[in-house]
Design a protein around this motif. Sequence first.
Motif, PDB file in Angstrom:
ATOM      1  N   GLY A   1       0.821  -1.251   0.085  1.00 17.59           N
ATOM      2  CA  GLY A   1      -0.087  -0.173  -0.024  1.00 17.59           C
ATOM      3  C   GLY A   1       0.904   1.309   0.007  1.00 17.59           C
ATOM      4  O   GLY A   1       0.364   2.515  -0.159  1.00 17.59           O
ATOM      5  N   GLY A   2       2.170   1.100   0.088  1.00 18.03           N
ATOM      6  CA  GLY A   2       2.979   2.489   0.053  1.00 18.03           C
ATOM      7  C   GLY A   2       2.843   3.161   1.517  1.00 18.03           C
ATOM      8  O   GLY A   2       2.827   2.868   2.444  1.00 18.03           O
ATOM      9  N   GLU A   3       3.129   4.656   1.077  1.00 14.31           N
ATOM     10  CA  GLU A   3       3.432   5.445   2.377  1.00 14.31           C
ATOM     11  C   GLU A   3       2.165   5.438   3.125  1.00 14.31           C
ATOM     12  O   GLU A   3       0.895   5.402   2.707  1.00 14.31           O
ATOM     13  CB  GLU A   3       3.727   6.808   2.015  1.00 14.31           C
ATOM     14  CG  GLU A   3       4.002   7.634   2.930  1.00 14.31           C
ATOM     15  CD  GLU A   3       4.600   9.156   2.323  1.00 14.31           C
ATOM     16  OE1 GLU A   3       5.380   9.720   3.063  1.00 14.31           O
ATOM     17  OE2 GLU A   3       4.205   9.157   1.235  1.00 14.31           O
ATOM     18  N   HIS A   4       2.390   5.428   4.597  1.00 11.27           N
ATOM     19  CA  HIS A   4       1.047   5.290   5.433  1.00 11.27           C
ATOM     20  C   HIS A   4       1.348   6.173   6.645  1.00 11.27           C
ATOM     21  O   HIS A   4       2.502   6.188   7.174  1.00 11.27           O
ATOM     22  CB  HIS A   4       0.535   3.761   5.681  1.00 11.27           C
ATOM     23  CG  HIS A   4       1.593   2.982   6.217  1.00 11.27           C
ATOM     24  ND1 HIS A   4       2.633   2.427   5.640  1.00 11.27           N
ATOM     25  CD2 HIS A   4       1.847   2.503   7.714  1.00 11.27           C
ATOM     26  CE1 HIS A   4       3.424   1.796   6.282  1.00 11.27           C
ATOM     27  NE2 HIS A   4       2.980   1.655   7.483  1.00 11.27           N
ATOM     28  N   VAL A   5       0.553   6.146   7.522  1.00  9.12           N
ATOM     29  CA  VAL A   5       0.732   6.701   8.760  1.00  9.12           C
ATOM     30  C   VAL A   5      -0.235   6.044  10.080  1.00  9.12           C
ATOM     31  O   VAL A   5      -1.443   5.443   9.597  1.00  9.12           O
ATOM     32  CB  VAL A   5       0.324   8.155   8.842  1.00  9.12           C
ATOM     33  CG1 VAL A   5      -1.482   8.430   8.665  1.00  9.12           C
ATOM     34  CG2 VAL A   5       0.695   8.890  10.186  1.00  9.12           C
ATOM     35  N   HIS A   6       0.358   5.931  11.288  1.00 11.79           N
ATOM     36  CA  HIS A   6      -0.421   5.499  12.368  1.00 11.79           C
ATOM     37  C   HIS A   6      -0.551   6.859  13.136  1.00 11.79           C
ATOM     38  O   HIS A   6       0.448   7.186  13.972  1.00 11.79           O
ATOM     39  CB  HIS A   6       0.506   4.369  12.937  1.00 11.79           C
ATOM     40  CG  HIS A   6       0.918   3.460  12.455  1.00 11.79           C
ATOM     41  ND1 HIS A   6       0.095   2.700  11.754  1.00 11.79           N
ATOM     42  CD2 HIS A   6       2.210   2.990  12.023  1.00 11.79           C
ATOM     43  CE1 HIS A   6       0.840   1.696  10.796  1.00 11.79           C
ATOM     44  NE2 HIS A   6       1.946   1.841  10.960  1.00 11.79           N
ATOM     45  N   ASP A   7      -1.715   7.114  13.582  1.00 14.52           N
ATOM     46  CA  ASP A   7      -1.966   8.380  14.123  1.00 14.52           C
ATOM     47  C   ASP A   7      -1.853   8.129  15.719  1.00 14.52           C
ATOM     48  O   ASP A   7      -1.967   9.215  16.419  1.00 14.52           O
ATOM     49  CB  ASP A   7      -3.402   9.120  13.540  1.00 14.52           C
ATOM     50  CG  ASP A   7      -3.469   9.640  12.250  1.00 14.52           C
ATOM     51  OD1 ASP A   7      -2.571  10.115  11.877  1.00 14.52           O
ATOM     52  OD2 ASP A   7      -4.334   9.319  11.636  1.00 14.52           O
TER      53      ASP A   7
ATOM     54  N   ARG B   1      -8.381   4.490  12.924  1.00 17.47           N
ATOM     55  CA  ARG B   1      -7.569   4.526  13.998  1.00 17.47           C
ATOM     56  C   ARG B   1      -6.387   4.216  13.961  1.00 17.47           C
ATOM     57  O   ARG B   1      -5.487   4.752  14.589  1.00 17.47           O
ATOM     58  CB  ARG B   1      -8.424   4.221  15.336  1.00 17.47           C
ATOM     59  CG  ARG B   1      -7.677   4.770  16.578  1.00 17.47           C
ATOM     60  CD  ARG B   1      -8.680   4.344  17.774  1.00 17.47           C
ATOM     61  NE  ARG B   1      -8.756   2.862  17.971  1.00 17.47           N
ATOM     62  CZ  ARG B   1      -8.650   2.371  19.212  1.00 17.47           C
ATOM     63  NH1 ARG B   1      -8.705   3.108  20.223  1.00 17.47           N
ATOM     64  NH2 ARG B   1      -8.660   0.859  19.162  1.00 17.47           N
ATOM     65  N   GLU B   2      -6.010   3.057  13.445  1.00 15.14           N
ATOM     66  CA  GLU B   2      -4.801   2.294  13.372  1.00 15.14           C
ATOM     67  C   GLU B   2      -3.821   2.813  12.380  1.00 15.14           C
ATOM     68  O   GLU B   2      -2.609   2.906  12.232  1.00 15.14           O
ATOM     69  CB  GLU B   2      -4.949   0.673  13.408  1.00 15.14           C
ATOM     70  CG  GLU B   2      -5.325   0.272  14.633  1.00 15.14           C
ATOM     71  CD  GLU B   2      -6.870   0.292  15.176  1.00 15.14           C
ATOM     72  OE1 GLU B   2      -7.268   0.513  16.297  1.00 15.14           O
ATOM     73  OE2 GLU B   2      -7.812   0.740  14.166  1.00 15.14           O
ATOM     74  N   ILE B   3      -4.553   2.995  11.117  1.00 17.82           N
ATOM     75  CA  ILE B   3      -3.719   3.217   9.707  1.00 17.82           C
ATOM     76  C   ILE B   3      -4.539   3.945   8.777  1.00 17.82           C
ATOM     77  O   ILE B   3      -5.435   3.758   8.645  1.00 17.82           O
ATOM     78  CB  ILE B   3      -3.282   1.612   9.034  1.00 17.82           C
ATOM     79  CG1 ILE B   3      -2.290   1.823   8.153  1.00 17.82           C
ATOM     80  CG2 ILE B   3      -4.452   1.192   9.092  1.00 17.82           C
ATOM     81  CD1 ILE B   3      -1.409   0.806   7.661  1.00 17.82           C
TER      82      ILE B   3
END
Length: 207
Positions: free
Chosen positions: A44-50, A146-148
Amino acid sequence: MRAGDAVWNPLTGEKALLVESPEENGGARIVSDFGVESGGFVPGGEHVHDNCAEHFEVRQGEITFVVDGEERTLGPGDEATVQPGSWHRWWNAGEDEVLIRTRVEPALQLGEAILVIWGLCADGHTNSEGRPSPLLGALLLTRYRREIRYRQPPDIAQRVLFPPLAALARRRGLEATIERYLDVASHPSAAAGLGHLPRQIMSLPAR
């Protein structure tokens, strides 16, 4: 999942052996031994965990990270922490498998999200980059927002379009697909109590 269980992604060459599960520590963290085969990459490439941080300790091989636009290659003995809200991705451009001890704090439901993503990849429900079909992707990413979150599509599109697409996915019975991946016994690429990382698992040539 419990300590000693293993799960892997035959598309991306990622594999994980659970060392400490959130069920065993009240949700405080997930600890795993994580492997990435040569040519492996994060789906999925670039991602963030807030809402959670990831800590990586490299024990073998080299892996390249991009965190908030800054590229860095880590080798044995190197450590890195990806703080909540930091966009990131990684890949293994070397010839050898990378072995990493990883820790996620707090655990939230990130382990579930990974089970689903890797299951979708294993069953061929994604493209070659590990991106699922629109309906499954919307269902996954609304359930685990919430996770990704992923960089693409843009967040405004995710906020506006994903909820109705996820509702359509549920009406079509696709939630049963998601639920199947949460059970190690029915997961296409997991093994309860395996006790070690599996050997070569990538189903596609290294890219």
